[in-house]
Design an enzyme around this catalytic site. Structure first.
Site, PDB file in Angstrom:
ATOM      1  N   HIS A 235       7.908  -7.734  -3.785  1.00 51.06           N
ATOM      2  CA  HIS A 235       6.613  -8.075  -4.398  1.00 51.06           C
ATOM      3  C   HIS A 235       6.729  -9.387  -5.180  1.00 51.06           C
ATOM      4  O   HIS A 235       7.120  -9.363  -6.345  1.00 51.06           O
ATOM      5  CB  HIS A 235       6.153  -6.946  -5.329  1.00 51.06           C
ATOM      6  CG  HIS A 235       5.708  -5.743  -4.585  1.00 51.06           C
ATOM      7  ND1 HIS A 235       4.432  -5.623  -4.075  1.00 51.06           N
ATOM      8  CD2 HIS A 235       6.361  -4.613  -4.240  1.00 51.06           C
ATOM      9  CE1 HIS A 235       4.318  -4.459  -3.454  1.00 51.06           C
ATOM     10  NE2 HIS A 235       5.481  -3.833  -3.533  1.00 51.06           N
TER      11      HIS A 235
ATOM     12  N   CYS B 148       5.183  -6.295   1.716  1.00 46.79           N
ATOM     13  CA  CYS B 148       5.584  -4.884   1.773  1.00 46.79           C
ATOM     14  C   CYS B 148       4.837  -4.144   2.905  1.00 46.79           C
ATOM     15  O   CYS B 148       5.081  -4.433   4.061  1.00 46.79           O
ATOM     16  CB  CYS B 148       5.351  -4.243   0.410  1.00 46.79           C
ATOM     17  SG  CYS B 148       6.448  -2.874   0.114  1.00 46.79           S
ATOM     18  N   TYR B 149       3.901  -3.280   2.604  1.00 48.78           N
ATOM     19  CA  TYR B 149       3.132  -2.615   3.672  1.00 48.78           C
ATOM     20  C   TYR B 149       2.518  -3.652   4.608  1.00 48.78           C
ATOM     21  O   TYR B 149       2.487  -3.485   5.832  1.00 48.78           O
ATOM     22  CB  TYR B 149       2.037  -1.732   3.063  1.00 48.78           C
ATOM     23  CG  TYR B 149       1.203  -0.986   4.081  1.00 48.78           C
ATOM     24  CD1 TYR B 149       1.583   0.278   4.530  1.00 48.78           C
ATOM     25  CD2 TYR B 149       0.034  -1.553   4.601  1.00 48.78           C
ATOM     26  CE1 TYR B 149       0.825   0.961   5.472  1.00 48.78           C
ATOM     27  CE2 TYR B 149      -0.734  -0.874   5.546  1.00 48.78           C
ATOM     28  CZ  TYR B 149      -0.332   0.382   5.984  1.00 48.78           C
ATOM     29  OH  TYR B 149      -1.080   1.048   6.909  1.00 48.78           O
TER      30      TYR B 149
ATOM     31  N   LYS C 191     -10.104 -11.455 -16.423  1.00 46.31           N
ATOM     32  CA  LYS C 191     -10.148 -11.584 -17.883  1.00 46.31           C
ATOM     33  C   LYS C 191      -9.408 -12.835 -18.381  1.00 46.31           C
ATOM     34  O   LYS C 191      -9.900 -13.537 -19.259  1.00 46.31           O
ATOM     35  CB  LYS C 191      -9.517 -10.336 -18.496  1.00 46.31           C
ATOM     36  CG  LYS C 191      -9.694 -10.197 -19.979  1.00 46.31           C
ATOM     37  CD  LYS C 191     -10.977  -9.490 -20.264  1.00 46.31           C
ATOM     38  CE  LYS C 191     -11.156  -9.179 -21.719  1.00 46.31           C
ATOM     39  NZ  LYS C 191     -12.349  -8.363 -21.928  1.00 46.31           N
TER      40      LYS C 191
ATOM     41  N   ASP D  70     -15.869 -11.537 -23.573  1.00 46.49           N
ATOM     42  CA  ASP D  70     -16.718 -11.690 -22.392  1.00 46.49           C
ATOM     43  C   ASP D  70     -18.134 -12.102 -22.771  1.00 46.49           C
ATOM     44  O   ASP D  70     -18.668 -13.091 -22.263  1.00 46.49           O
ATOM     45  CB  ASP D  70     -16.787 -10.393 -21.581  1.00 46.49           C
ATOM     46  CG  ASP D  70     -15.419  -9.885 -21.181  1.00 46.49           C
ATOM     47  OD1 ASP D  70     -14.473 -10.692 -21.242  1.00 46.49           O
ATOM     48  OD2 ASP D  70     -15.291  -8.710 -20.823  1.00 46.49           O
TER      49      ASP D  70
ATOM     50  N   GLY E 219       0.840  -1.191   0.000  1.00 43.82           N
ATOM     51  CA  GLY E 219       0.000   0.000   0.000  1.00 43.82           C
ATOM     52  C   GLY E 219       0.870   1.233   0.000  1.00 43.82           C
ATOM     53  O   GLY E 219       2.055   1.169   0.322  1.00 43.82           O
TER      54      GLY E 219
ATOM     55  N   GLU F 235       4.514 -11.050  -6.501  1.00 43.36           N
ATOM     56  CA  GLU F 235       3.482 -11.189  -7.521  1.00 43.36           C
ATOM     57  C   GLU F 235       3.857 -10.614  -8.877  1.00 43.36           C
ATOM     58  O   GLU F 235       3.250 -10.954  -9.883  1.00 43.36           O
ATOM     59  CB  GLU F 235       2.170 -10.549  -7.029  1.00 43.36           C
ATOM     60  CG  GLU F 235       2.180  -9.030  -6.876  1.00 43.36           C
ATOM     61  CD  GLU F 235       2.773  -8.534  -5.545  1.00 43.36           C
ATOM     62  OE1 GLU F 235       3.440  -9.315  -4.863  1.00 43.36           O
ATOM     63  OE2 GLU F 235       2.577  -7.348  -5.219  1.00 43.36           O
TER      64      GLU F 235
END
Ligand code: XMP
Length: 540
Positions: free
Chosen positions: A190, A103-104, A396, A248, A76, A192
């Site tokens: 991070h 992190c945060y 998605k 979609d 964050g 990710e």
């Protein structure tokens, strides 16, 4: 109602069961405003374990009800020592559920458990090499020296009792920490983001070994469950779906057709702003190849006259949107009655916490994500239909997998995004039939050449914009005075940011030559080399 007051599970009134209600294992991501929170959820789902992004305000009761196997606290923009820094309920540490702070999230864990976090003398942004001190548990199979992505200016100065260091970097002594007994883990980097090598291995360790999850969030399981839910909700009632030709709504059509067969009616409203041949191709594909009947509504005359004299981009969007709703209502009456309307709402549209951050000085919520555009196919809330939104929990990339698994061809699965108002916002200024013709023909040539070169999937979007500019040219011995088009090629992860693509010169040359030679009325081609920000992808 604030999230902490929420009592029901998130999907209770959407007519679908929340995964937690059907016994699915899940990892909860508490979002503290990081731009990567959604990405963490996507990465966890890549391990085939369901995960969901929740606001940091989520109450402990709500968390208990969701019964997650593990919790990840996101990064964050705030500092944990600020007065209004977002905090999670400290009871989280007593839940007995493994927690990973990123992190945060890690700094918050440290602070709430009695450690100290301070502004660091040596901020660390970008890549850093991870030196592993304890290669077990969280860091199993993560190579010593792995490059990890850092982005912080605060550091852990003193760890809470019972914590030890798992890894460090040159500038950060506590880059990964753990309290093994309590199954609490923190990483300053991070895992990710794609630049973090070994990040996926780390997340897998957390999800499988530490939280004890089994991979049960598979495409097949999702499809089975969604079909069961749609049948239970809709019964023998009729459902209307506005097809756009994108991935979609097409996936939705396949799924619903499988679930309820002829009780589904697909309607395709041709506004007259589609790319060359696309409406015909789409309707033919659905009717003849997929055997899913589509009602084709040619409303192009209505739309173009509605845009008469309109040149402002936002007014254009509004006019197209309003006309769409009128046509939709008329046609639904003609084809109806229908009880349900199917919508291709996706998970990023409903994440409760996305786009919210906390101002450290006032504690007020501030919106950080500029939601660019709502599809003009979006319908007003007060329509008399009940909604069916079976894709509402998917990202998605998951929709693409579902579509593929249901038999949707690659040309639709991989289709580049196309704006709801279509070519109407790619003719800059006033839209006329003549200008639509020019942009459509030029765009067709671009698409043909991009496909021939086999690079269609290299770009997030590739298209042509017709500028309201005439320039002088020469063809043969003749002076010409005709329109200019701009070529736009961009790469992007999600359309929120984008870079201009480095397109091979040969391809640009072919496209430019063919456009000025074959499209009478265009005599100049220019290339857009603007990234987003500061530009936007579309010119209007
Ligand atoms: P911008 O131009 O804002 O576009 O950088 C970001 C993404 O959104 C698409 N876009 C739209 N999509 N209705 C839509 O459905 C619209 O009015 C609209 N305007 C832009 C754009 O193509 C890109 O993918």
């Amino acid at each position: 109602m604030t999230p902490s007051q929420t009592t029901a599970l998130p999907d209770a009134d959407a007519g679908t069961a929340h995964p937690a209600q059907v016994g699915r294992q899940m990892i909860a991501i508490l979002d503290f405003g990081s731009q990567y929170s959604e990405l963490i959820a996507r990465r966890v789902r890549e391990t085939q374990v369901y995960s969901e992004v929740l606001s940091w305000r989520t109450s402990i009761e709500q968390l208990r009800r969701l019964n997650p196997r593990g919790i990840i606290l996101s990064g964050g923009p705030n500092s944990v020592y600020e007065e209004y820094a977002p905090q999670c309920d400290p009871e989280i540490w007593q839940l007995g559920v493994p927690v990973l702070g990123v992190c945060y999230g890690m700094q918050l864990m440290v602070q709430q458990l009695g450690g100290v976090v301070e502004r660091s003398e040596r901020a660390e942004y970008g890549k850093a090499s991870l030196s592993i001190d304890d290669p077990t548990e969280l860091l199993t199979n993560v190579e010593d020296g792995s490059i990890m992505w850092m982005s912080h200016s605060d550091s852990v100065i003193r760890m809470p009792e019972g914590f030890e260091i798992l890894a460090h970097t040159h500038n950060t002594p506590a880059a990964a920490i753990a309290s093994h007994d309590r199954k609490l883990y923190g990483v300053q980097f991070h895992p990710e983001v794609v630049h973090s090598r070994g990040g996926m291995a780390m997340l897998r360790n957390f999800v499988y070994h530490i939280c004890g999850c089994e991979p049960d969030w598979t495409t097949e399981a999702f499809i089975e469950e969604a079909i069961r839910e749609v049948r239970a909700r809709v019964g023998e009632k009729r459902v209307l779906l506005a097809l756009s030709g994108g991935v979609d709504s097409s996936t939705l059509a396949f799924l619903l057709h499988k679930a309820i067969g002829d009780n589904l009616t697909c309607m395709f409203i041709d506004q007259g702003f589609m790319r060359k041949n696309e409406p015909q191709r789409l309707v033919k594909l659905f009717n003849e190849q997929f055997h899913i009947p589509v009602e084709y509504v040619d409303a192009s005359e209505r739309f173009i006259s509605r845009l008469d004299g309109v040149s402002d981009p936002e007014l254009k969007r509004k006019a197209v949107g309003a006309e769409f709703i009128q046509v939709f209502e008329q046609e639904s009456l003609r084809l109806g009655p229908f009880d349900y309307l199917a919508q291709g709402t996706l998970y990023p549209d409903i994440i409760e916490s996305s786009g919210e951050n906390i101002d450290p000085k006032t504690g007020e919520r501030v919106a950080v994500k500029i939601k660019s555009h709502h599809n003009v196919g979006g319908l007003p809330k007060n329509l008399r239909f009940k909604l069916v939104e079976p894709l509402r929990r998917l990202f998605k990339d998951e929709v693409r997998k579902v579509g593929r698994s249901l038999g949707l061809p690659e040309e639709i699965v991989q289709r580049q995004p196309f704006p709801g108002p279509g070519l109407a916002i790619r003719v800059l200024g006033e839209v006329t039939p003549e200008k639509l013709h020019l942009v459509r023909e030029a765009d067709f040539i671009l698409r043909q050449e991009v496909n021939r070169a086999g690079v269609y999937n290299d770009y997030w979007q590739s298209f042509v914009v017709l500028l309201p500019v005439k320039t002088v040219g020469v063809m043969g011995d003749q002076r010409t005075y005709a329109y200019t088009v701009a070529l736009r090629f961009v790469t992007s992860e999600d359309g929120m940011t984008a870079d201009w693509a480095r397109v091979p010169y040969d391809l640009l040359e072919k496209i430019s030559n063919r456009i000025v030679n074959e499209v009478l009325g265009i005599n100049r081609v220019v290339l857009d080399i603007t990234s987003k920000p500061p530009g936007t992808i579309e010119w209007e």
